[in-house]
Design a protein around this motif. Sequence first.
Motif, PDB file in Angstrom:
ATOM      1  N   TYR A  90     -13.892 -16.222  42.260  1.00  8.99           N
ATOM      2  CA  TYR A  90     -15.001 -16.874  41.552  1.00  8.99           C
ATOM      3  C   TYR A  90     -16.323 -16.419  42.157  1.00  8.99           C
ATOM      4  N   GLY A  92     -19.470 -17.350  40.800  1.00  8.48           N
ATOM      5  CA  GLY A  92     -20.512 -18.338  40.598  1.00  8.48           C
ATOM      6  C   GLY A  92     -20.662 -18.683  39.128  1.00  8.48           C
ATOM      7  N   SER A  93     -21.551 -19.616  38.859  1.00  6.35           N
ATOM      8  CA  SER A  93     -21.794 -20.002  37.462  1.00  6.35           C
ATOM      9  C   SER A  93     -22.575 -18.918  36.744  1.00  6.35           C
ATOM     10  N   ASP A  95     -25.402 -18.911  35.249  1.00  3.25           N
ATOM     11  CA  ASP A  95     -26.837 -18.815  35.523  1.00  3.25           C
ATOM     12  C   ASP A  95     -27.138 -18.360  36.950  1.00  3.25           C
ATOM     13  N   GLN A  96     -26.104 -18.238  37.795  1.00  4.08           N
ATOM     14  CA  GLN A  96     -26.298 -17.793  39.171  1.00  4.08           C
ATOM     15  C   GLN A  96     -26.002 -16.318  39.372  1.00  4.08           C
ATOM     16  N   VAL A  97     -25.230 -15.709  38.470  1.00  7.94           N
ATOM     17  CA  VAL A  97     -24.785 -14.323  38.645  1.00  7.94           C
ATOM     18  C   VAL A  97     -25.447 -13.432  37.600  1.00  7.94           C
ATOM     19  N   PRO A  98     -26.309 -12.489  38.004  1.00  6.92           N
ATOM     20  CA  PRO A  98     -26.906 -11.538  37.055  1.00  6.92           C
ATOM     21  C   PRO A  98     -25.829 -10.606  36.492  1.00  6.92           C
ATOM     22  N   LYS A 133     -13.398 -23.867  37.649  1.00  2.22           N
ATOM     23  CA  LYS A 133     -14.748 -24.107  37.152  1.00  2.22           C
ATOM     24  C   LYS A 133     -15.134 -23.013  36.158  1.00  2.22           C
ATOM     25  N   GLY A 135     -17.428 -20.159  34.632  1.00  2.00           N
ATOM     26  CA  GLY A 135     -18.348 -19.258  35.319  1.00  2.00           C
ATOM     27  C   GLY A 135     -17.859 -17.832  35.288  1.00  2.00           C
TER      28      GLY A 135
END
Length: 480
Positions: A90, A92-93, A95-98, A133, A135
């Motif tokens: 995983y 990240g979500s 909006d956290q990973v470009p 989660k 993501g």
Amino acid sequence: GAVAWSGGLIITGLGVMTHQLPLLFLGYGALGGIGWGLGYISPVSTLMKWFPDRRGMATGLALTAFGGGAMLATPINEFLLSTFFELPTYLGSLDQVPLVTEMGKRFAEVGGELKEVVVATEFDVKSLPVTAKPGVYLVGTGSSGAAKTFLTLGAGYFTAMCIGASMQRVPRDGWLPKGWTPPAPVNDGKTILASGSVHYNTALRTPQFYLLFGAVAGNATAGVTTIACAKTLMTDIFGSALPAVVTSSYAAAYVAALSGANMLGRLLWANVSDRLGRKNTYFLFGLGIPILVAVPLLTNTVIQAPSTAPLYLFYAGTFGLVTFYGGVFSVLPAFIADLFGPKHCGAIHGRLLTAWSAAAVGGPLLLTYLRSRSYDTALKELATQVDPTTFANTFGAPISELETLAYTKTVNIHNLLQLLPAGTSDPTPALYNDALYAMAGVLCLAAASNAFIRPVNPKYYVKESKDAVLPSAQVVSKSA
């Protein structure tokens, strides 16, 4: 049979582990198919020799056990898959990973390198056997558990099948049940009972073989397609409309229930055929036609006004449909013995089971093709409703690349619906309508094939030599 089936599963496991598609075809396709056929026919033929007076019951008992195996296999497979499952890495979500989109695939920078990733939505993670989660997840990490599951099943099936095979016995030549005399030839519309036996090679030259082939293939198409795609059908048709009811565990229970329907149908319809006759029983399987036609009506109802009533009707209808599927194969050996005589029944049965293969290949392929066509149409219609700028910002590519994005599964119906206003109709439940109508048409052809079956012309019977050993019943009557 045990060596071929279990060996096929082990080779399949190795193919999954090494990502070698040819090993999958060799193991699960070729060797697995051979083992399945050998393991299927042997006990059927043996039981028919022990119960010549109740052929339907004999085949029903054998194939009820076969169908019941699927009911046991479902929870075992689910347990093994969940035990061996490993969640991918995983990152990240969303909006956290470009993310970067190239050729329809999503990439993220990991350790200074661009690596392929997949974006899992809340809808996607609900189907996983572990809590996860939504993501961004790294492709090539984790494990579905399929490889270890196949290896474990291969060892287990080999042990069970060898134990079963060691316990089989056949009666001596000329043996008959006490007090039973072979009946005279009959053709009263209800029953077709041959006065002789047809050689398995000669059977291929009779029209009855191909009419029965058509009846089996057509009837099996609906059942085998429903079983093969049961979980997908349930989640696609009702999962989005009734998410609180149709959970992953509910769908798994539905698959297990259909396995029970398969088992019930094999015993029920085989015994019914001893009373109604094989041909009349095959006509009853035509009741699957109104069931298939009714399912699209249920999907339209659940789209317009979500409720559990269409779900329960779908459950009951497909349950009945799968009992017919089980009955097709439990009645078939007795139908063959009645039509072509008992002497070469096993060999003719093996040839007619290619109709099952045709249904197993053709049915799911037809459903997949028609569903895919409906899916593509629905996806394009939804995409035209999305603001082009929002689309490009979300998926990293313009809407003109929709086909590529859909092929790589970067874009799907569920993530497009998230970009549309609340209350937008989800087209997923209606994706199977064309396929269900097509299967109803196939069942109509099967009923027509069954209607044209008549007794085999005596010219095709095996000519017994004068020196041949007569069955004990004939010896007694002759000496009397």
